[in-house]
Design a protein around this motif. Structure first.
Motif, mmCIF file in Angstrom:
data_model
loop_
_atom_site.group_PDB
_atom_site.id
_atom_site.type_symbol
_atom_site.label_atom_id
_atom_site.label_comp_id
_atom_site.label_asym_id
_atom_site.label_seq_id
_atom_site.Cartn_x
_atom_site.Cartn_y
_atom_site.Cartn_z
ATOM 1 N N ALA A 65 0.815 -1.214 0.000
ATOM 2 C CA ALA A 65 0.000 0.000 0.000
ATOM 3 C C ALA A 65 0.851 1.267 0.000
ATOM 4 O O ALA A 65 0.338 2.360 -0.232
ATOM 5 N N THR A 99 -21.558 0.999 2.690
ATOM 6 C CA THR A 99 -21.397 2.385 2.252
ATOM 7 C C THR A 99 -22.059 3.369 3.208
ATOM 8 O O THR A 99 -21.679 4.548 3.250
ATOM 9 N N ILE A 105 -15.748 4.183 4.028
ATOM 10 C CA ILE A 105 -15.233 4.949 2.892
ATOM 11 C C ILE A 105 -13.706 4.999 2.978
ATOM 12 O O ILE A 105 -13.001 4.873 1.970
ATOM 13 N N ASP A 106 -13.196 5.143 4.186
ATOM 14 C CA ASP A 106 -11.741 5.075 4.374
ATOM 15 C C ASP A 106 -11.225 3.668 4.067
ATOM 16 O O ASP A 106 -10.123 3.507 3.518
ATOM 17 N N LEU A 108 -12.465 1.667 1.843
ATOM 18 C CA LEU A 108 -12.397 1.563 0.384
ATOM 19 C C LEU A 108 -11.093 2.149 -0.142
ATOM 20 O O LEU A 108 -10.416 1.556 -0.992
ATOM 21 N N ARG A 109 -10.712 3.317 0.383
ATOM 22 C CA ARG A 109 -9.455 3.942 -0.037
ATOM 23 C C ARG A 109 -8.267 3.031 0.262
ATOM 24 O O ARG A 109 -7.393 2.832 -0.596
ATOM 25 N N ASP A 110 -8.238 2.466 1.460
ATOM 26 C CA ASP A 110 -7.116 1.620 1.858
ATOM 27 C C ASP A 110 -7.064 0.350 1.012
ATOM 28 O O ASP A 110 -5.983 -0.113 0.626
ATOM 29 N N LEU A 112 -8.246 -0.145 -2.066
ATOM 30 C CA LEU A 112 -7.798 0.159 -3.425
ATOM 31 C C LEU A 112 -6.296 0.435 -3.462
ATOM 32 O O LEU A 112 -5.614 0.081 -4.431
ATOM 33 N N ALA A 113 -5.782 1.066 -2.404
ATOM 34 C CA ALA A 113 -4.341 1.342 -2.350
ATOM 35 C C ALA A 113 -3.535 0.051 -2.364
ATOM 36 O O ALA A 113 -2.458 -0.021 -2.978
ATOM 37 N N ASN A 116 -4.990 -2.408 -5.869
ATOM 38 C CA ASN A 116 -4.848 -1.860 -7.224
ATOM 39 C C ASN A 116 -3.563 -1.060 -7.408
ATOM 40 O O ASN A 116 -2.716 -1.412 -8.230
ATOM 41 N N ALA A 155 -16.295 -2.954 -2.021
ATOM 42 C CA ALA A 155 -14.902 -2.545 -2.170
ATOM 43 C C ALA A 155 -14.078 -3.655 -2.821
ATOM 44 O O ALA A 155 -13.299 -3.404 -3.746
ATOM 45 N N SER A 159 -12.410 -3.629 -6.550
ATOM 46 C CA SER A 159 -10.951 -3.676 -6.686
ATOM 47 C C SER A 159 -10.506 -4.826 -7.578
ATOM 48 O O SER A 159 -9.578 -4.685 -8.384
#
Length: 263
Positions: A65, A99, A105-106, A108-110, A112-113, A116, A155, A159
């Motif tokens: 990440a 959601t 939401i955080d 989801l960010r983590d 994807l980091a 992806n 998520a 991803s």
């Protein structure tokens, strides 16, 4: 004893699950190993338990990440062991999402980091050198969850669908260069990531069986492979179902635990 001229495989997520199973299978086949993990001590303990000689393997501490971290691990591998023949981006996060929950939401960010951006960063240090050499294989580990969105897996499904699309784009970009891009879509594999799933898992397979089939697919240069094949047919069936039928069938399916509830 593995020869210094033996082929080299670079594997992320090597401390457990699919990554560790792949490392085991490649070691059995006499490959040299470049293993990436945040938990280096666990990889070292695994290597000792396998009876691997030190010349056969090296471990690089990195967090996929963190782009600089995983890129540095790849560069260190090239400097210490040489340019790999195969690079497998198997590190990933699988956590449920709601959601309506702000914290997710955080999440989801983590996710994807890791799933992806981390995958692309894993490939980055090797791509230009593989093209210059005229050969090499880059392997992205996706999931059958990429094929249709699963409830509670927003998520994760997103991803893994992105992994499939990204690897397809990269495969076309590499056409004619000698660099192959393989996309693997595991079904249900018995790992710590699936152990807490509160729903049935058809065709659940041991990680060692997955690794055996994956290694064959990688060696063959398969562009896209669902493992086991039975899950491929299930996924194809789900893909062609009308939305109203799919929604009705999946609406009662158990949800994967969220990070906050997973302990």
């Amino acid at each position: 004893m593995t020869s210094p001229q033996a082929p080299l495989v670079f594997i992320t997520g090597a401390s457990s699950g699919i990554g560790q199973a792949l490392a085991t299978r490649y070691a059995q086949a006499g490959w040299r190993l470049a293993l990436v993990a945040r938990r280096v001590a666990e990889v070292e303990a695994w290597a000792a338990a396998q009876g691997l000689v030190r010349a056969q393997w090296a471990v690089y501490r990195a967090d996929v990440a963190d782009t600089d971290s995983i890129v540095a691990a790849g560069q260190a591998c090239i400097a210490a062991q040489g340019l790999p023949d195969v690079v497998i981006a198997s590190a990933g996060i699988s956590v449920g999402m709601d959601t309506a929950e702000r914290a997710d939401i955080d999440l989801l960010r983590d996710l994807l980091a890791t799933n992806n951006v981390g995958l692309a960063a894993t490939f980055h240090p090797f791509l230009a050198a593989m093209r210059a050499r005229g050969r090499g294989t880059l392997v992205g580990v996706a999931s059958v969850a990429a094929i249709r969105g699963l409830p509670g897996h927003g998520a994760y499904s997103a991803s893994k669908a992105a992994v499939v699309a990204y690897c397809e784009s990269l495969r076309v970009e590499c056409r004619g260069s000698g660099v192959r891009v393989v996309t693997l879509l595991p079904g249900y594999v018995a790992t710590p990531l699936t152990a807490r799933n509160p729903y049935s898992m058809p065709f659940l397979m041991p990680a060692a069986d997955f690794a055996e089939r994956a290694m064959r697919a990688i060696a063959a240069g398969d562009s896209y492979r669902v493992i086991p094949w039975q899950m491929g047919w299930v996924a194809k069936l789900l893909r062609v179902l009308p939305n109203r039928v799919y929604d009705r069938l999946l609406s009662r399916r158990g949800r994967k635990p969220r990070r906050a509830s997973a302990g």
